[in-house]
Design a protein around this motif. Structure first.
Motif, PDB file in Angstrom:
ATOM      1  N   ASP A   7      45.106  51.535  35.764  1.00  5.97           N
ATOM      2  CA  ASP A   7      45.481  52.912  36.090  1.00  5.97           C
ATOM      3  C   ASP A   7      45.441  53.065  37.614  1.00  5.97           C
ATOM      4  OD1 ASP A   7      42.804  53.254  36.901  1.00  5.97           O
ATOM      5  OD2 ASP A   7      42.243  54.342  35.092  1.00  5.97           O
ATOM      6  N   ASN A   8      45.729  54.242  38.099  1.00  3.89           N
ATOM      7  CA  ASN A   8      45.740  54.480  39.549  1.00  3.89           C
ATOM      8  C   ASN A   8      44.467  55.134  40.046  1.00  3.89           C
ATOM      9  OD1 ASN A   8      48.343  53.415  39.983  1.00  3.89           O
ATOM     10  ND2 ASN A   8      49.243  55.290  39.173  1.00  3.89           N
ATOM     11  N   GLU A  10      40.983  55.449  41.665  1.00  5.05           N
ATOM     12  CA  GLU A  10      40.332  54.686  42.734  1.00  5.05           C
ATOM     13  C   GLU A  10      38.808  54.710  42.657  1.00  5.05           C
ATOM     14  OE1 GLU A  10      41.873  53.013  45.475  1.00  5.05           O
ATOM     15  OE2 GLU A  10      43.764  53.276  44.406  1.00  5.05           O
ATOM     16  N   ASP A  11      38.232  55.337  41.604  1.00  7.08           N
ATOM     17  CA  ASP A  11      36.771  55.388  41.556  1.00  7.08           C
ATOM     18  C   ASP A  11      36.200  54.003  41.248  1.00  7.08           C
ATOM     19  OD1 ASP A  11      37.100  55.167  38.825  1.00  7.08           O
ATOM     20  OD2 ASP A  11      35.858  56.901  38.313  1.00  7.08           O
ATOM     21  N   ASP A  12      34.963  53.925  40.889  1.00  3.46           N
ATOM     22  CA  ASP A  12      34.191  52.690  40.745  1.00  3.46           C
ATOM     23  C   ASP A  12      35.021  51.505  40.240  1.00  3.46           C
ATOM     24  OD1 ASP A  12      32.294  50.716  40.258  1.00  3.46           O
ATOM     25  OD2 ASP A  12      30.920  52.042  39.192  1.00  3.46           O
ATOM     26  N   GLN A  13      35.147  50.481  41.076  1.00  2.00           N
ATOM     27  CA  GLN A  13      35.939  49.293  40.755  1.00  2.00           C
ATOM     28  C   GLN A  13      35.411  48.551  39.526  1.00  2.00           C
ATOM     29  OE1 GLN A  13      35.010  47.548  44.550  1.00  2.00           O
ATOM     30  NE2 GLN A  13      33.887  45.843  43.635  1.00  2.00           N
ATOM     31  N   ARG A  14      34.167  48.793  39.152  1.00  2.00           N
ATOM     32  CA  ARG A  14      33.532  48.063  38.052  1.00  2.00           C
ATOM     33  C   ARG A  14      33.899  48.624  36.671  1.00  2.00           C
ATOM     34  NH1 ARG A  14      27.874  47.674  41.510  1.00  2.00           N
ATOM     35  NH2 ARG A  14      29.091  47.951  43.371  1.00  2.00           N
ATOM     36  N   LYS A  15      34.577  49.766  36.654  1.00  2.00           N
ATOM     37  CA  LYS A  15      35.017  50.358  35.385  1.00  2.00           C
ATOM     38  C   LYS A  15      36.307  49.671  34.922  1.00  2.00           C
ATOM     39  CE  LYS A  15      32.849  54.725  36.330  1.00  2.00           C
ATOM     40  NZ  LYS A  15      32.410  55.763  35.457  1.00  2.00           N
ATOM     41  N   PRO A  16      36.628  49.769  33.628  1.00  2.00           N
ATOM     42  CA  PRO A  16      37.802  49.051  33.104  1.00  2.00           C
ATOM     43  C   PRO A  16      39.149  49.511  33.684  1.00  2.00           C
ATOM     44  CG  PRO A  16      36.357  49.733  31.320  1.00  2.00           C
ATOM     45  CD  PRO A  16      35.835  50.372  32.569  1.00  2.00           C
ATOM     46  N   HIS A  17      39.287  50.795  33.994  1.00  2.00           N
ATOM     47  CA  HIS A  17      40.528  51.337  34.561  1.00  2.00           C
ATOM     48  C   HIS A  17      41.764  51.039  33.706  1.00  2.00           C
ATOM     49  CE1 HIS A  17      38.868  53.045  38.190  1.00  2.00           C
ATOM     50  NE2 HIS A  17      38.096  51.975  38.280  1.00  2.00           N
ATOM     51  N   ARG A  18      41.642  51.301  32.422  1.00  2.00           N
ATOM     52  CA  ARG A  18      42.794  51.171  31.523  1.00  2.00           C
ATOM     53  C   ARG A  18      43.692  52.400  31.671  1.00  2.00           C
ATOM     54  NH1 ARG A  18      41.676  47.306  27.463  1.00  2.00           N
ATOM     55  NH2 ARG A  18      39.460  46.794  27.342  1.00  2.00           N
ATOM     56  N   GLN A  19      44.995  52.192  31.536  1.00  2.00           N
ATOM     57  CA  GLN A  19      45.916  53.322  31.484  1.00  2.00           C
ATOM     58  C   GLN A  19      45.731  54.022  30.140  1.00  2.00           C
ATOM     59  OE1 GLN A  19      49.909  51.957  32.217  1.00  2.00           O
ATOM     60  NE2 GLN A  19      49.402  51.179  34.243  1.00  2.00           N
ATOM     61  N   ASN A  20      46.163  55.277  30.054  1.00  2.00           N
ATOM     62  CA  ASN A  20      46.093  56.006  28.803  1.00  2.00           C
ATOM     63  C   ASN A  20      47.496  56.454  28.428  1.00  2.00           C
ATOM     64  OD1 ASN A  20      45.296  57.396  26.574  1.00  2.00           O
ATOM     65  ND2 ASN A  20      44.128  58.962  27.662  1.00  2.00           N
ATOM     66  N   PRO A  21      48.147  55.859  27.412  1.00  2.00           N
ATOM     67  CA  PRO A  21      47.578  54.832  26.539  1.00  2.00           C
ATOM     68  C   PRO A  21      47.480  53.480  27.250  1.00  2.00           C
ATOM     69  CG  PRO A  21      49.878  55.193  25.979  1.00  2.00           C
ATOM     70  CD  PRO A  21      49.517  56.206  27.041  1.00  2.00           C
ATOM     71  N   ASN A  22      46.614  52.618  26.700  1.00  7.03           N
ATOM     72  CA  ASN A  22      46.411  51.282  27.274  1.00  7.03           C
ATOM     73  C   ASN A  22      47.731  50.507  27.270  1.00  7.03           C
ATOM     74  OD1 ASN A  22      44.899  49.090  28.299  1.00  7.03           O
ATOM     75  ND2 ASN A  22      44.764  48.204  26.259  1.00  7.03           N
ATOM     76  N   CYS A  23      47.951  49.738  28.321  1.00  3.19           N
ATOM     77  CA  CYS A  23      49.158  48.937  28.478  1.00  3.19           C
ATOM     78  C   CYS A  23      48.736  47.462  28.542  1.00  3.19           C
ATOM     79  CB  CYS A  23      49.856  49.337  29.775  1.00  3.19           C
ATOM     80  SG  CYS A  23      51.519  49.844  29.563  1.00  3.19           S
ATOM     81  N   ARG A 107      48.308  40.554  40.917  1.00  2.00           N
ATOM     82  CA  ARG A 107      49.565  41.293  41.061  1.00  2.00           C
ATOM     83  C   ARG A 107      50.651  40.628  40.230  1.00  2.00           C
ATOM     84  NH1 ARG A 107      49.569  46.308  43.683  1.00  2.00           N
ATOM     85  NH2 ARG A 107      48.160  46.233  45.458  1.00  2.00           N
ATOM     86  N   ASP A 108      51.467  41.444  39.565  1.00  2.00           N
ATOM     87  CA  ASP A 108      52.607  40.898  38.821  1.00  2.00           C
ATOM     88  C   ASP A 108      53.840  40.857  39.739  1.00  2.00           C
ATOM     89  OD1 ASP A 108      53.642  43.497  38.899  1.00  2.00           O
ATOM     90  OD2 ASP A 108      53.887  43.657  36.727  1.00  2.00           O
ATOM     91  N   LYS A 109      54.986  40.496  39.167  1.00  2.00           N
ATOM     92  CA  LYS A 109      56.227  40.376  39.953  1.00  2.00           C
ATOM     93  C   LYS A 109      56.636  41.676  40.608  1.00  2.00           C
ATOM     94  CE  LYS A 109      59.748  38.082  38.278  1.00  2.00           C
ATOM     95  NZ  LYS A 109      60.758  37.443  37.395  1.00  2.00           N
ATOM     96  N   GLU A 110      56.303  42.810  39.972  1.00  2.00           N
ATOM     97  CA  GLU A 110      56.649  44.127  40.515  1.00  2.00           C
ATOM     98  C   GLU A 110      55.524  44.697  41.374  1.00  2.00           C
ATOM     99  OE1 GLU A 110      57.321  43.566  36.983  1.00  2.00           O
ATOM    100  OE2 GLU A 110      59.247  42.875  37.743  1.00  2.00           O
ATOM    101  N   ASP A 111      54.533  43.872  41.695  1.00  2.00           N
ATOM    102  CA  ASP A 111      53.418  44.257  42.567  1.00  2.00           C
ATOM    103  C   ASP A 111      52.436  45.229  41.895  1.00  2.00           C
ATOM    104  OD1 ASP A 111      52.404  43.432  45.045  1.00  2.00           O
ATOM    105  OD2 ASP A 111      52.896  45.354  45.961  1.00  2.00           O
ATOM    106  N   ARG A 112      52.442  45.270  40.554  1.00  2.00           N
ATOM    107  CA  ARG A 112      51.495  46.110  39.822  1.00  2.00           C
ATOM    108  C   ARG A 112      50.218  45.305  39.556  1.00  2.00           C
ATOM    109  NH1 ARG A 112      55.209  47.332  34.743  1.00  2.00           N
ATOM    110  NH2 ARG A 112      55.395  45.091  35.042  1.00  2.00           N
ATOM    111  N   TRP A 113      49.101  46.002  39.526  1.00  2.00           N
ATOM    112  CA  TRP A 113      47.830  45.341  39.234  1.00  2.00           C
ATOM    113  C   TRP A 113      47.672  45.097  37.744  1.00  2.00           C
ATOM    114  CZ3 TRP A 113      45.278  42.746  42.558  1.00  2.00           C
ATOM    115  CH2 TRP A 113      45.087  43.178  43.869  1.00  2.00           C
TER     116      TRP A 113
END
Length: 175
Positions: A7-8, A10-23, A107-113
């Motif tokens: 997801d985008n 920026e809080d705690d880097q140690r959290k999973p940071h999944r998009q909603n819905p997960n991708c 990073r993927d081909k489109e520069d996404r994390w």
């Protein structure tokens, strides 16, 4: 091995940071980026014939072990910040999680994390030239084997580092 687009937040880097819905991201998608994975028995890493075969087949002649935890790594918080800076290496990065958990972001081909969740027994190879970063998860602990072909090279080149020939070769590989 589980991986997903970040997801985008920026809080705690140690959290999973999944998009909603997960991708989710598949192993096949990771392979197309040059990222490879093995699942090994970390309880027998010192005598594991499967690990020995991988090391022999890939020329991983150097190995050491790092424990990333407040009690074992001096300047723990500062080192975590350095590991989490987006960077690349001129050589492949090979890590084998012996205990605990951690994340590699690539990073993927489109520069996404893409976040890759690493657990005990996971061994991963990130290709030279790929932009990536590393962090522990909220447990703040992982024990990892670091492997190298030949002498270890610890130098990381923070982004932008597109001028390196290895980066240009990696970008050509993605095409």
């Amino acid at each position: 091995l589980e991986a997903w687009f970040l997801d985008n937040n920026e809080d705690d880097q140690r959290k999973p940071h999944r998009q909603n819905p997960n991708c989710p991201v598949s192993m096949e998608q990771l392979k197309k980026l040059g990222v490879f994975h093995w699942k090994l028995n970390a309880d027998v890493y010192e005598t594991d014939p499967e690990l020995e075969k991988i090391r022999k087949d890939h020329g991983y002649s150097y190995m050491d072990i790092i424990t990333i935890h407040r009690d074992t790594l001096s300047n723990y918080e500062e080192k975590l910040k350095v590991f989490f800076d987006e960077h690349l290496h001129l050589d492949d990065e090979i890590r084998y999680i012996l205990d605990g958990t951690a994340y590699f972001d690539v990073r993927d081909k489109e520069d996404r994390w893409i976040r890759i969740a690493m657990n005990k027994g996971d061994m991963i190879t990130l290709p030279a030239g790929i932009y990536h970063r590393f962090t522990v998860d909220e447990t703040n602990y992982t024990k990892a084997m670091r492997l190298f072909v030949g002498e270890p090279v610890w130098k990381a080149y923070n982004r932008p580092a597109d001028h390196f020939e290895i980066r240009q070769k990696y970008v050509a590989f993605l095409q």
